[in-house]
Design a protein around this motif. Structure first.
Motif, PDB file in Angstrom:
ATOM      1  N   TRP A 100       0.835  -1.207   0.000  1.00 61.97           N
ATOM      2  CA  TRP A 100       0.000   0.000   0.000  1.00 61.97           C
ATOM      3  C   TRP A 100       0.871   1.258   0.000  1.00 61.97           C
ATOM      4  O   TRP A 100       0.629   2.200  -0.779  1.00 61.97           O
ATOM      5  N   LEU A 101       1.910   1.287   0.839  1.00 58.95           N
ATOM      6  CA  LEU A 101       2.776   2.460   0.911  1.00 58.95           C
ATOM      7  C   LEU A 101       3.535   2.696  -0.387  1.00 58.95           C
ATOM      8  O   LEU A 101       3.770   3.843  -0.785  1.00 58.95           O
ATOM      9  N   VAL A 102       3.930   1.622  -1.066  1.00 60.91           N
ATOM     10  CA  VAL A 102       4.660   1.747  -2.320  1.00 60.91           C
ATOM     11  C   VAL A 102       3.843   2.525  -3.340  1.00 60.91           C
ATOM     12  O   VAL A 102       4.370   3.359  -4.086  1.00 60.91           O
ATOM     13  N   ASP A 103       2.544   2.271  -3.396  1.00 59.03           N
ATOM     14  CA  ASP A 103       1.680   2.989  -4.329  1.00 59.03           C
ATOM     15  C   ASP A 103       1.283   4.368  -3.795  1.00 59.03           C
ATOM     16  O   ASP A 103       1.027   5.284  -4.578  1.00 59.03           O
ATOM     17  N   ARG A 104       1.253   4.517  -2.487  1.00 56.71           N
ATOM     18  CA  ARG A 104       0.758   5.767  -1.887  1.00 56.71           C
ATOM     19  C   ARG A 104       1.843   6.837  -1.791  1.00 56.71           C
ATOM     20  O   ARG A 104       1.614   8.001  -2.167  1.00 56.71           O
ATOM     21  N   ILE A 105       3.031   6.499  -1.280  1.00 58.33           N
ATOM     22  CA  ILE A 105       4.073   7.519  -1.064  1.00 58.33           C
ATOM     23  C   ILE A 105       5.272   7.344  -1.977  1.00 58.33           C
ATOM     24  O   ILE A 105       6.194   8.150  -1.948  1.00 58.33           O
ATOM     25  N   GLY A 106       5.286   6.273  -2.777  1.00 58.66           N
ATOM     26  CA  GLY A 106       6.365   6.113  -3.734  1.00 58.66           C
ATOM     27  C   GLY A 106       7.316   4.990  -3.389  1.00 58.66           C
ATOM     28  O   GLY A 106       7.414   4.532  -2.248  1.00 58.66           O
ATOM     29  N   ARG A 107       8.021   4.523  -4.424  1.00 53.26           N
ATOM     30  CA  ARG A 107       8.950   3.412  -4.268  1.00 53.26           C
ATOM     31  C   ARG A 107      10.186   3.812  -3.455  1.00 53.26           C
ATOM     32  O   ARG A 107      10.662   3.071  -2.596  1.00 53.26           O
ATOM     33  N   TYR A 108      10.719   4.991  -3.723  1.00 51.75           N
ATOM     34  CA  TYR A 108      11.986   5.420  -3.134  1.00 51.75           C
ATOM     35  C   TYR A 108      11.918   5.506  -1.612  1.00 51.75           C
ATOM     36  O   TYR A 108      12.802   5.015  -0.913  1.00 51.75           O
ATOM     37  N   ARG A 109      10.880   6.137  -1.088  1.00 46.41           N
ATOM     38  CA  ARG A 109      10.804   6.345   0.366  1.00 46.41           C
ATOM     39  C   ARG A 109      10.716   5.015   1.116  1.00 46.41           C
ATOM     40  O   ARG A 109      11.368   4.836   2.152  1.00 46.41           O
ATOM     41  N   VAL A 110       9.909   4.105   0.594  1.00 47.55           N
ATOM     42  CA  VAL A 110       9.785   2.804   1.253  1.00 47.55           C
ATOM     43  C   VAL A 110      11.096   2.043   1.164  1.00 47.55           C
ATOM     44  O   VAL A 110      11.545   1.407   2.126  1.00 47.55           O
ATOM     45  N   PHE A 111      11.731   2.114   0.004  1.00 44.35           N
ATOM     46  CA  PHE A 111      12.987   1.393  -0.207  1.00 44.35           C
ATOM     47  C   PHE A 111      14.068   1.853   0.765  1.00 44.35           C
ATOM     48  O   PHE A 111      14.843   1.050   1.276  1.00 44.35           O
ATOM     49  N   MET A 112      14.144   3.154   1.004  1.00 43.15           N
ATOM     50  CA  MET A 112      15.184   3.686   1.873  1.00 43.15           C
ATOM     51  C   MET A 112      14.908   3.401   3.348  1.00 43.15           C
ATOM     52  O   MET A 112      15.830   3.238   4.143  1.00 43.15           O
ATOM     53  N   ALA A 113      13.630   3.338   3.714  1.00 43.25           N
ATOM     54  CA  ALA A 113      13.282   3.197   5.131  1.00 43.25           C
ATOM     55  C   ALA A 113      13.465   1.787   5.662  1.00 43.25           C
ATOM     56  O   ALA A 113      13.919   1.598   6.798  1.00 43.25           O
ATOM     57  N   ASN A 114      13.135   0.783   4.846  1.00 40.64           N
ATOM     58  CA  ASN A 114      13.035  -0.567   5.421  1.00 40.64           C
ATOM     59  C   ASN A 114      14.381  -1.230   5.669  1.00 40.64           C
ATOM     60  O   ASN A 114      14.443  -2.257   6.340  1.00 40.64           O
TER      61      ASN A 114
END
Length: 503
Positions: A100-114
């Motif tokens: 859900w977050l990947v589509d909502r806030i973008g791929r980059y932000r999720v990728f960097m956070a996890n």
């Protein structure tokens, strides 16, 4: 099979050589055609595969050490299953949230956070002094794993051309050899530590193995900070054409510019909520969702039972010593699974996902049947035959279901819902993984070699799902399909026929 129109058809070049962008379709066509290429884009693909590598390493790092953990913490078989399955429970939750977050806030932000999940939890697992600390740490680690897979697969699909060398099909299939390279690397670490540690300290082997996972996680985190960028198709889909053009310049080296007569930022579409998962069950995506989940459950059940169960199968069912168990598990992953995965990349663009998955499940059906007939092996020749059957299963896994479940989960869905499609698929698969990892130690100890007849359900289910509907996701442009569909109010009057995707 029709080819993707060249960028010049929709994004004409100016006299200075700049490529003009007027819509999200122009950005998608530019990437799909393969005209947009660059060193940073290739690095993003490599880094995404690095995330998959970490996922697999962390999931398999306890495979050999479970007997020592059971002994050190005095665990029952049910508690041992809980230790093993806790990471899958976390990854189930992480997949739903991450998709859900990947589509909502973008791929980059999720990728960097996890990535922080991997570093911290690997160290906590390594120093855990009781079973519950280990279970909680593995659960949190699983959240990171679950969040990472949707975003990594989205990057592989959205930084690749539609067809040909380096296509979306080939690169999503590349997750498979990255996974097997990680499991092989995990067993290599175990083997090296087995020889380096004194015999009296071998009970600590699992701690070093799990803790070592923090090292590659730090490397990937540093590389991500330098090279990572947002997906240009996601940015364009959000109405940010200027941002998409900037990404194309930075990551691809393409002098992309927004045309003067087009606003740099179009009206932003509504941010997807959790209800966006319901869209997976509307035409034309419903049949694809059901099929991708079904073949995924079959794949993950068979893989978890055999691949993660290799130490148990070889040590218990084949009555082999610890060194033979480690060496055999390493060889089966490196020689058979990794080789099959590399072939899966090579064959993805030319043969497609459906034929390879069907052939893979068929080989697994034969291999597990023969293992069930062999039963408890006696004698070197029969043991060797049994290990070769395990190798055949892993080889078929590599080029077949293992390589292409991500193609089914991602390539049949547009950019706007790719995250939730992968997230939902992974959540269901992780539920299957959780149940498999929890019950397999119990089943193998209770049923002995008869457990093979339970595993046989996996290829049977996979073949059934594929034969019911021949759907080929490789080479299919889901974004173009979405753009061509009538608006919802128009579709309500005219009816929308489900696209078969067969080509």
């Amino acid at each position: 099979m029709s080819s993707t129109p060249p960028p010049s058809a929709t994004s004409p070049e100016t006299a200075s050589g700049a490529v003009l962008i007027r819509s999200a379709a122009d950005v998608s066509d530019l990437v799909n055609s393969g005209t947009a290429r660059g060193r940073h884009a290739r690095m993003i693909v490599i880094i995404a595969l690095g995330g998959i590598f970490l996922d697999a390493y962390d999931l398999s790092s306890l495979a050999y050490g479970l007997p020592d953990i059971t002994k050190q913490f005095g665990l029952s078989s049910a508690m041992a299953g809980l230790v093993t399955a806790s990471i899958s429970v976390g990854s189930l939750l992480g997949a739903l949230i991450g998709g859900w977050l990947v589509d909502r806030i973008g791929r980059y932000r999720v990728f960097m956070a996890n990535m922080l999940f991997f570093v911290v939890t690997a160290l906590v697992c390594a120093v855990a002094q009781d079973a519950w600390t280990l279970i909680v740490a593995r659960f949190v680690m699983g959240i990171g794993v679950g969040m990472d897979i949707p975003v990594a697969i989205a990057f592989l699909a959205e930084f690749s051309r539609l067809r040909g060398k380096g296509s979306k099909g080939s690169r999503t299939a590349a997750w498979s050899p990255a996974w097997y390279a990680a499991t092989s690397g995990c067993y290599l670490v175990i083997m090296l530590l087995y020889f380096l540690l004194p015999d009296a300290q071998l009970g600590w082997l699992w701690r070093f193995t799990v803790g070592f996972g923090a090292v590659p996680a730090l490397v990937v985190l540093l590389l991500r900070r330098r090279y990572m960028n947002e997906s240009p198709t996601w940015a364009a889909d959000q109405g940010d054409l200027e941002g998409a053009a900037r990404i194309l310049r930075q990551s691809y080296g393409v002098d992309a510019r927004v045309a003067d007569d087009v606003p740099a930022r179009a009206p932003r579409p509504p941010r997807p909520g959790l209800a966006s998962y319901a869209r997976l069950f509307t035409p034309p995506y419903r049949a694809r969702t059901i099929q991708s989940v079904t073949v995924g459950v079959a794949e993950t059940f068979g893989y978890n039972a055999v691949a993660f169960g290799l130490p148990i199968i070889i040590a218990t069912l084949m009555t082999q010593g610890p060194l033979t168990t480690i060496a055999s598990s390493f060889a089966l992953n490196l020689v058979f699974a990794l080789t099959g995965g590399l072939l899966g990349i090579r064959w993805a663009s030319t043969k497609g996902a459906w034929p390879m998955m069907t052939l893979g499940f068929a080989i697994q059906l034969v291999a597990i049947t023969l293992l069930g007939l062999i039963g408890q092996p006696s004698g070197t020749a029969v043991v060797t035959a049994g290990i070769l059957m395990l190798g055949a299963f892993m080889f078929a896994q590599g080029f077949g279901p293992g390589a292409h479940i991500m193609s089914y989960a991602s390539l049949g869905f547009p950019t706007s819902m790719r995250g939730v499609s992968i997230g939902f698929n992974q959540a269901v698969l992780r539920l299957g993984s959780t149940l498999t990892l929890f019950f397999f130690p119990v089943l193998s100890s209770g049923l002995g070699t008869d457990v093979y007849w339970v595993i046989l359900a996996a290829p049977v289910l996979g073949l059934t799902a594929l034969l019911v509907k021949r759907w080929e996701p490789v080479g299919f442009d889901a974004d173009a399909e979405e753009r061509a569909r009538p608006a919802p109010e128009t579709a309500a009057h005219s009816g929308t026929a489900e696209h078969s995707g067969k080509h």
